[in-house]
Write a protein that holds these residues in place. Structure first.
Motif, PDB file in Angstrom:
ATOM      1  N   MET A  94     -21.210 -23.617  16.611  1.00  0.00           N
ATOM      2  CA  MET A  94     -20.234 -24.256  17.505  1.00  0.00           C
ATOM      3  C   MET A  94     -19.525 -23.213  18.358  1.00  0.00           C
ATOM      4  O   MET A  94     -19.291 -23.432  19.558  1.00  0.00           O
ATOM      5  CB  MET A  94     -19.227 -25.063  16.680  1.00  0.00           C
ATOM      6  CG  MET A  94     -19.822 -26.302  16.027  1.00  0.00           C
ATOM      7  SD  MET A  94     -18.630 -27.194  14.987  1.00  0.00           S
ATOM      8  CE  MET A  94     -17.513 -27.838  16.210  1.00  0.00           C
ATOM      9  N   GLY A  95     -19.181 -22.064  17.753  1.00  0.00           N
ATOM     10  CA  GLY A  95     -18.530 -20.991  18.507  1.00  0.00           C
ATOM     11  C   GLY A  95     -19.431 -20.428  19.594  1.00  0.00           C
ATOM     12  O   GLY A  95     -18.983 -20.151  20.719  1.00  0.00           O
ATOM     13  N   LEU A  96     -20.725 -20.261  19.283  1.00  0.00           N
ATOM     14  CA  LEU A  96     -21.678 -19.768  20.284  1.00  0.00           C
ATOM     15  C   LEU A  96     -21.800 -20.750  21.446  1.00  0.00           C
ATOM     16  O   LEU A  96     -21.820 -20.354  22.620  1.00  0.00           O
ATOM     17  CB  LEU A  96     -23.048 -19.541  19.645  1.00  0.00           C
ATOM     18  CG  LEU A  96     -23.164 -18.349  18.684  1.00  0.00           C
ATOM     19  CD1 LEU A  96     -24.512 -18.374  17.965  1.00  0.00           C
ATOM     20  CD2 LEU A  96     -22.996 -17.036  19.433  1.00  0.00           C
ATOM     21  N   TYR A  97     -21.880 -22.038  21.118  1.00  0.00           N
ATOM     22  CA  TYR A  97     -21.995 -23.055  22.173  1.00  0.00           C
ATOM     23  C   TYR A  97     -20.758 -23.066  23.071  1.00  0.00           C
ATOM     24  O   TYR A  97     -20.863 -23.055  24.297  1.00  0.00           O
ATOM     25  CB  TYR A  97     -22.185 -24.446  21.556  1.00  0.00           C
ATOM     26  CG  TYR A  97     -23.542 -24.696  20.950  1.00  0.00           C
ATOM     27  CD1 TYR A  97     -24.621 -23.841  21.191  1.00  0.00           C
ATOM     28  CD2 TYR A  97     -23.761 -25.799  20.118  1.00  0.00           C
ATOM     29  CE1 TYR A  97     -25.857 -24.092  20.627  1.00  0.00           C
ATOM     30  CE2 TYR A  97     -24.997 -26.045  19.562  1.00  0.00           C
ATOM     31  CZ  TYR A  97     -26.041 -25.192  19.812  1.00  0.00           C
ATOM     32  OH  TYR A  97     -27.272 -25.445  19.258  1.00  0.00           O
ATOM     33  N   SER A  98     -19.579 -23.103  22.436  1.00  0.00           N
ATOM     34  CA  SER A  98     -18.347 -23.141  23.226  1.00  0.00           C
ATOM     35  C   SER A  98     -18.163 -21.861  24.029  1.00  0.00           C
ATOM     36  O   SER A  98     -17.685 -21.885  25.165  1.00  0.00           O
ATOM     37  CB  SER A  98     -17.136 -23.373  22.307  1.00  0.00           C
ATOM     38  OG  SER A  98     -17.099 -24.708  21.858  1.00  0.00           O
ATOM     39  N   GLY A  99     -18.551 -20.721  23.441  1.00  0.00           N
ATOM     40  CA  GLY A  99     -18.457 -19.459  24.177  1.00  0.00           C
ATOM     41  C   GLY A  99     -19.346 -19.456  25.406  1.00  0.00           C
ATOM     42  O   GLY A  99     -18.937 -18.997  26.490  1.00  0.00           O
ATOM     43  N   ALA A 109     -19.982 -23.435  11.943  1.00  0.00           N
ATOM     44  CA  ALA A 109     -18.873 -22.943  12.782  1.00  0.00           C
ATOM     45  C   ALA A 109     -19.358 -21.864  13.744  1.00  0.00           C
ATOM     46  O   ALA A 109     -18.915 -21.803  14.903  1.00  0.00           O
ATOM     47  CB  ALA A 109     -17.756 -22.402  11.888  1.00  0.00           C
ATOM     48  N   ILE A 110     -20.293 -21.015  13.287  1.00  0.00           N
ATOM     49  CA  ILE A 110     -20.835 -19.965  14.165  1.00  0.00           C
ATOM     50  C   ILE A 110     -21.581 -20.588  15.342  1.00  0.00           C
ATOM     51  O   ILE A 110     -21.403 -20.175  16.499  1.00  0.00           O
ATOM     52  CB  ILE A 110     -21.762 -19.032  13.362  1.00  0.00           C
ATOM     53  CG1 ILE A 110     -20.948 -18.181  12.388  1.00  0.00           C
ATOM     54  CG2 ILE A 110     -22.581 -18.134  14.301  1.00  0.00           C
ATOM     55  CD1 ILE A 110     -21.800 -17.379  11.416  1.00  0.00           C
ATOM     56  N   HIS A 143     -16.458 -29.050  26.359  1.00  0.00           N
ATOM     57  CA  HIS A 143     -16.299 -28.654  24.949  1.00  0.00           C
ATOM     58  C   HIS A 143     -16.199 -29.874  24.034  1.00  0.00           C
ATOM     59  O   HIS A 143     -16.441 -29.755  22.831  1.00  0.00           O
ATOM     60  CB  HIS A 143     -15.049 -27.789  24.776  1.00  0.00           C
ATOM     61  CG  HIS A 143     -15.146 -26.459  25.448  1.00  0.00           C
ATOM     62  ND1 HIS A 143     -15.839 -25.400  24.911  1.00  0.00           N
ATOM     63  CD2 HIS A 143     -14.639 -26.010  26.634  1.00  0.00           C
ATOM     64  CE1 HIS A 143     -15.755 -24.352  25.713  1.00  0.00           C
ATOM     65  NE2 HIS A 143     -15.027 -24.694  26.764  1.00  0.00           N
TER      66      HIS A 143
END
Length: 434
Positions: free
Chosen positions: A187-192, A184-185, A100
């Motif tokens: 980054m959230g998709l990548y981290s998810g 932010a979306i 991450h």
């Protein structure tokens, strides 16, 4: 000669020139010159001179070299190493743990760089050896860096956003603000994805590292303070209206010089290298913009853009079908052109269609940046793939295969902002209510 024949001839000239290795800017100028020969406009030389001067002598464009220089200065500091040290202690509890760091570090560096390639190279320089040494899966490490590196052009300030705002004649500040939530979306998709992958493949994860005391975590995270302060300085002055985008870029340069001096990375050699690096990139971009502006003017004289827009409009495509068709078109263009060329080459033709379909031009700018991000991780000309191929020593096919899941996550991000356009337009409208 009819418009279809003229358009076909210009396209053939462009393809021949680009295929023969001619500079993109020269190819665009040549195509514009060819197009002018089929119009009743004034002399080509007069149009060339006035168009290039009119599009280059812009106060708005003055922000471009400053943002590039800010990124070049920080590229030559120990910022990436300090970000890894500052972020790593807080991520041990997440599935995927230190992978991450790639996403978060690229997000932070992207917000002060504005360049996808610089973001990818800077973070990869420290993250790849660290992750490999600690036993993390190399394919996911490479893929996450390829995908997260594209955040350099999505999270403001972004060179690509400045170029689009100038080409589309929209507010740079509004385009900057529009990029935050989609960033932010993504980054959230990548981290998810990383978290889900780690849960499904526990055998490919290294043993958990020893817990670090809270005070030690804070001590390590102190390295992030200068960078975060620079981000706050740039955007606080921008959003509060205390300075224009160009003035904010100048503050950003001053702040990056201060960070480089504070980290003891500011030497005469690194300073001069940053100046020359920014000069080379700026000259390349300005040449492409000059060529594209002349070609756009020539196309306007021929009437091809209006004819093309009318032709597309005759199909009566729904707005969503039009956007999906444009996404496919830009991904295909991305296999042969860089992002800047894609934007300046197509806006004159595409923007009338997008406006007629009822899409907000600020929203379309973020859509365009997301599609350019896809091109950055698409073979054979994905710049981030080239960067990681050099940094890792892997072949292009391996790097492209590692980046494939993150390409599809970008497709998901485009679907999200298309179905929920408020994710893009809410923040600009909140700050600048019409």
């Amino acid at each position: 000669m009819d418009l279809i024949t003229i358009a076909g001839l210009i396209l053939v000239v462009l393809l021949v020139l680009l295929g023969s290795g001619v500079w993109i800017a020269v190819g665009l100028l040549a195509c514009g010159w060819v197009g002018m020969q089929f119009t009743n406009a004034p002399s080509s030389g007069y149009v060339l001179a006035t168009t290039i001067w009119g599009n280059s002598a812009s106060w708005t464009l003055a922000a471009l070299p400053l943002f590039i220089w800010m990124g070049e200065i920080l590229f030559r500091t120990r910022l990436s190493e300090e970000m890894f040290r500052g972020l790593a202690p807080w991520l041990n509890w997440l599935p995927g743990r230190l992978i991450h760091v790639n996403v978060l570090a690229c997000g932070i560096f992207g917000s002060v760089s504005g360049s996808s390639a610089a973001t990818c190279a800077t973070v990869a320089k420290i993250a790849l050896p660290e992750l490999k040494k600690r036993g993390y899966d190399e394919m996911v490490s490479l893929g996450s860096l390829a995908g997260a590196g594209t955040l350099g052009i999505l999270i403001p300030p972004s060179i690509m956003m400045v170029i689009y705002a100038v080409a589309a004649d929209v507010s740079i500040i509004q385009v900057f603000l529009a990029g935050f939530i989609p960033g932010a979306i993504v980054m959230g998709l990548y981290s998810g994805y990383i978290a889900v992958w780690a849960l499904l493949n526990p055998g490919k994860m290294p043993p958990r590292e020893p817990a670090m005391p809270f005070r030690e975590k804070l001590r390590e995270s102190a390295h992030l303070i200068p960078c975060m302060l620079l981000i706050l300085l740039v955007f606080a002055t921008l959003v509060a209206g205390w300075a224009t985008a160009t003035e904010c870029a100048a503050w950003g340069v001053m702040g990056s010089l201060a960070i480089a001096a504070w980290s003891r990375s500011l030497t005469w050699q690194s300073f001069w290298a940053s100046v020359m690096g920014a000069t080379r990139v700026t000259c390349m971009i300005m040449m492409i913009l000059a060529g594209a502006s002349f070609m756009s003017t020539a196309m306007a004289y021929t009437g091809i853009p209006n004819a093309l827009a009318s032709w597309v409009d005759s199909f009566h495509l729904s707005p969503f079908v039009l956007i999906m068709a444009l996404m496919v078109m830009y991904v295909l263009l991305g296999t042969a052109l860089d992002g800047i060329s894609m934007i300046v080459l197509t806006t004159a033709v595409v923007l009338p269609m997008v406006s007629a379909a009822g899409f907000d031009l600020v929203w379309f700018g973020i859509f365009l940046v997301l599609v350019v991000e896809m091109a950055e991780v698409s073979p054979p000309v994905g710049f981030n793939l080239f960067v990681l191929q050099t940094m890792s020593g892997k072949d292009s096919l391996t790097v492209a295969r590692a980046a494939l899941p993150f390409f599809f996550l970008l497709v998901a991000a485009v679907v999200i902002i298309t179905v929920f356009p408020a994710t893009v337009t809410w923040l600009p409208r909140l700050v600048f209510p019409s």
